[in-house]
Design a protein around this motif. Structure first.
Motif, PDB file in Angstrom:
ATOM      1  N   SER A 102      64.189  60.125  40.976  1.00  0.00           N
ATOM      2  CA  SER A 102      63.429  59.811  42.149  1.00  0.00           C
ATOM      3  C   SER A 102      62.156  59.929  42.068  1.00  0.00           C
ATOM      4  N   ARG A 103      61.522  61.038  41.621  1.00  0.00           N
ATOM      5  CA  ARG A 103      60.201  61.178  41.585  1.00  0.00           C
ATOM      6  C   ARG A 103      59.375  60.170  40.386  1.00  0.00           C
ATOM      7  N   LEU A 104      60.155  60.055  39.596  1.00  0.00           N
ATOM      8  CA  LEU A 104      59.732  58.787  38.441  1.00  0.00           C
ATOM      9  C   LEU A 104      59.600  57.490  39.442  1.00  0.00           C
ATOM     10  N   VAL A 105      60.705  57.072  40.084  1.00  0.00           N
ATOM     11  CA  VAL A 105      60.534  55.810  40.722  1.00  0.00           C
ATOM     12  C   VAL A 105      59.267  55.698  41.615  1.00  0.00           C
ATOM     13  N   TYR A 106      59.010  56.881  42.563  1.00  0.00           N
ATOM     14  CA  TYR A 106      58.032  56.958  43.225  1.00  0.00           C
ATOM     15  C   TYR A 106      56.579  57.158  42.652  1.00  0.00           C
ATOM     16  N   GLY A 107      56.500  57.985  41.538  1.00  0.00           N
ATOM     17  CA  GLY A 107      55.456  58.049  40.628  1.00  0.00           C
ATOM     18  C   GLY A 107      54.903  56.692  40.469  1.00  0.00           C
ATOM     19  N   ALA A 108      55.751  55.650  40.112  1.00  0.00           N
ATOM     20  CA  ALA A 108      55.304  54.322  39.523  1.00  0.00           C
ATOM     21  C   ALA A 108      54.426  53.620  40.489  1.00  0.00           C
ATOM     22  N   ARG A 109      54.574  54.220  41.852  1.00  0.00           N
ATOM     23  CA  ARG A 109      53.569  53.683  42.853  1.00  0.00           C
ATOM     24  C   ARG A 109      52.180  54.048  42.696  1.00  0.00           C
ATOM     25  N   TYR A 110      52.080  55.369  42.345  1.00  0.00           N
ATOM     26  CA  TYR A 110      50.835  56.130  42.289  1.00  0.00           C
ATOM     27  C   TYR A 110      50.117  55.524  40.894  1.00  0.00           C
ATOM     28  N   THR A 111      50.937  55.528  39.996  1.00  0.00           N
ATOM     29  CA  THR A 111      50.337  54.754  38.517  1.00  0.00           C
ATOM     30  C   THR A 111      49.972  53.463  38.801  1.00  0.00           C
ATOM     31  N   LEU A 112      50.779  52.588  39.189  1.00  0.00           N
ATOM     32  CA  LEU A 112      50.310  51.284  39.728  1.00  0.00           C
ATOM     33  C   LEU A 112      49.144  51.225  40.502  1.00  0.00           C
ATOM     34  N   LEU A 113      48.929  52.091  41.373  1.00  0.00           N
ATOM     35  CA  LEU A 113      47.830  52.076  42.248  1.00  0.00           C
ATOM     36  C   LEU A 113      46.468  52.542  41.670  1.00  0.00           C
ATOM     37  N   VAL A 114      46.654  53.394  40.679  1.00  0.00           N
ATOM     38  CA  VAL A 114      45.463  53.803  40.041  1.00  0.00           C
ATOM     39  C   VAL A 114      44.969  52.818  38.982  1.00  0.00           C
ATOM     40  N   VAL A 115      45.887  51.899  38.487  1.00  0.00           N
ATOM     41  CA  VAL A 115      45.517  51.027  37.381  1.00  0.00           C
ATOM     42  C   VAL A 115      44.767  49.833  38.333  1.00  0.00           C
ATOM     43  N   VAL A 116      45.530  49.446  39.403  1.00  0.00           N
ATOM     44  CA  VAL A 116      45.046  48.304  40.156  1.00  0.00           C
ATOM     45  C   VAL A 116      43.526  48.657  40.704  1.00  0.00           C
ATOM     46  N   LEU A 117      43.307  50.003  41.358  1.00  0.00           N
ATOM     47  CA  LEU A 117      41.961  50.160  41.975  1.00  0.00           C
ATOM     48  C   LEU A 117      40.856  50.285  40.817  1.00  0.00           C
ATOM     49  N   VAL A 118      41.306  50.784  39.848  1.00  0.00           N
ATOM     50  CA  VAL A 118      40.270  50.990  38.720  1.00  0.00           C
ATOM     51  C   VAL A 118      39.859  49.518  38.140  1.00  0.00           C
ATOM     52  N   ALA A 119      40.794  48.685  37.939  1.00  0.00           N
ATOM     53  CA  ALA A 119      40.694  47.564  37.235  1.00  0.00           C
ATOM     54  C   ALA A 119      39.816  46.519  38.341  1.00  0.00           C
ATOM     55  N   VAL A 120      40.228  46.618  39.685  1.00  0.00           N
ATOM     56  CA  VAL A 120      39.246  45.796  40.613  1.00  0.00           C
ATOM     57  C   VAL A 120      37.783  46.358  40.974  1.00  0.00           C
ATOM     58  N   THR A 121      37.716  47.588  40.521  1.00  0.00           N
ATOM     59  CA  THR A 121      36.455  48.214  40.799  1.00  0.00           C
ATOM     60  C   THR A 121      35.650  48.515  39.635  1.00  0.00           C
ATOM     61  N   ALA A 122      36.210  48.836  38.535  1.00  0.00           N
ATOM     62  CA  ALA A 122      35.262  48.936  37.271  1.00  0.00           C
ATOM     63  C   ALA A 122      34.840  47.350  36.708  1.00  0.00           C
ATOM     64  N   ALA A 123      35.851  46.747  36.696  1.00  0.00           N
ATOM     65  CA  ALA A 123      35.642  45.476  35.831  1.00  0.00           C
ATOM     66  C   ALA A 123      34.706  44.679  36.617  1.00  0.00           C
ATOM     67  N   PRO A 124      34.609  44.524  37.662  1.00  0.00           N
ATOM     68  CA  PRO A 124      33.293  43.597  38.604  1.00  0.00           C
ATOM     69  C   PRO A 124      31.964  44.440  38.277  1.00  0.00           C
ATOM     70  N   ILE A 125      32.037  45.702  38.147  1.00  0.00           N
ATOM     71  CA  ILE A 125      30.820  46.468  38.003  1.00  0.00           C
ATOM     72  C   ILE A 125      30.185  46.168  36.609  1.00  0.00           C
ATOM     73  N   GLY A 126      31.209  46.125  35.606  1.00  0.00           N
ATOM     74  CA  GLY A 126      30.604  45.867  34.575  1.00  0.00           C
ATOM     75  C   GLY A 126      30.366  44.507  33.908  1.00  0.00           C
ATOM     76  N   LEU A 127      31.078  43.770  34.634  1.00  0.00           N
ATOM     77  CA  LEU A 127      30.601  42.313  34.626  1.00  0.00           C
ATOM     78  C   LEU A 127      29.359  41.984  35.363  1.00  0.00           C
TER      79      LEU A 127
END
Length: 312
Positions: A102-127
């Motif tokens: 159960s903790r793994l399943v809910y932990g997938a949300r935090y992993t995906l959240l970090v990946v998406v937020l970093v991607a939509v923040t860092a990539a436009p700044i670098g571009l």
């Protein structure tokens, strides 16, 4: 490899024929045809399809976590603590009696959240930094690239630790710290791409038509850098996940009792010899998801980078 080699000389009529035609009647049809051809090329790469399947599975698990998790991820039963895998708890329980699955399943949300937020923040700044530096050159290029070099001079995890130490522990601050340390490679990539296209004939023609510098950068140069940037971001997802897990392991990321995978490994390290599943299972989850993003990035590179060439 030509389009005919991939699609076949006798493509069926209907939607498939509309997508595979060599004489599109509109820009939309031509764009959809390129996407279709890219998908066919991507689909031929079995490892890339495996990576896509892993990433899609991660998204599905994160989306349907309340339906998939058999137990509450933050509440446990002390009488069930440190139990091995069984029919009731497939991956066992941790030191608080919480179901690891159960903790793994809910932990997938935090992993995906970090990946998406970093991607939509860092990539436009670098571009933005990279295209501006490459387009103007001169002192603008020198200043922006020296700032980029300063960030690149420090290991990413060490720099992220410094930012989190200054901002304070927490998932939001961890995302911000990772984003602040992730944009420099994208800036250098965008600058290199800009240097190759800024002297192109279509850029000179657009400049003669009176287009301003911002419109040239946003409308003509940034789109040329997007494909390479997408590939680099996808390949960097594994590093982002590992950095977030490292911050969680050190207690600077998501705070207990949130089921973040790095924090789960930290909680289970003291039981590694006897109750190995407490730390090993989230570690395997991080490994599988990181591998999935790497395989997906390799497949996208074959499709989106015309200089790489598809290896099938």
């Amino acid at each position: 490899m030509s389009k005919t080699d991939v699609i076949g000389s006798a493509a069926p009529q209907g939607l498939r024929g509309w997508l595979s035609t060599d004489t599109p009647h509109s820009r939309f049809q031509a764009r959809m045809g390129r996407l279709w051809f890219g998908w066919l090329t991507f689909r031929r790469n079995r490892l890339a399809m495996l990576g896509l399947s892993i990433v899609l599975l991660l998204c599905a698990v994160a989306l349907f976590a309340p339906l998939l998790a058999p137990y509450n991820p933050v509440q446990g039963v002390l009488n069930d603590r440190l139990q091995a895998g069984s029919a009731a708890h497939w991956f066992g329980t941790d030191n608080m009696g919480r179901d690891i699955l159960s903790r793994l399943v809910y932990g997938a949300r935090y992993t995906l959240l970090v990946v998406v937020l970093v991607a939509v923040t860092a990539a436009p700044i670098g571009l933005l930094v990279g295209t501006v530096a490459g387009y103007f050159g001169g002192w603008v290029d020198t200043v922006l690239m020296r700032v980029t070099d300063i960030f690149l001079a420090f290991p990413k995890l060490i720099l992220a630790l410094a930012f989190v130490a200054a901002l304070g522990p927490g998932l939001e601050n961890a995302v911000l710290a990772i984003a602040l340390t992730s944009w420099p490679p994208y800036a250098r990539l965008a600058r290199a791409e800009t240097l190759t296209v800024r002297t192109a004939d279509y850029i000179a023609a657009a400049r003669l038509q009176g287009l301003s510098h911002p419109r040239l950068i946003v409308g003509h140069i940034m789109p040329m850098c997007t494909s390479s940037l997408i590939v680099r971001v996808t390949l960097d997802m594994a590093g982002i996940i590992l950095t977030a897990a490292g911050l969680g392991f050190l207690g600077l990321g998501a705070q207990p009792p949130l089921p973040e995978w790095g924090a789960m490994i930290s909680e289970g390290r003291q039981f590694l010899l006897n109750q190995w599943w407490v730390a090993t299972v989230p570690g395997l989850a991080i490994f599988i998801v990181s591998l999935g993003f790497n395989l997906l990035g390799d497949g996208l590179r074959d499709v989106l980078d015309p200089r790489a060439g598809g290896n099938g």
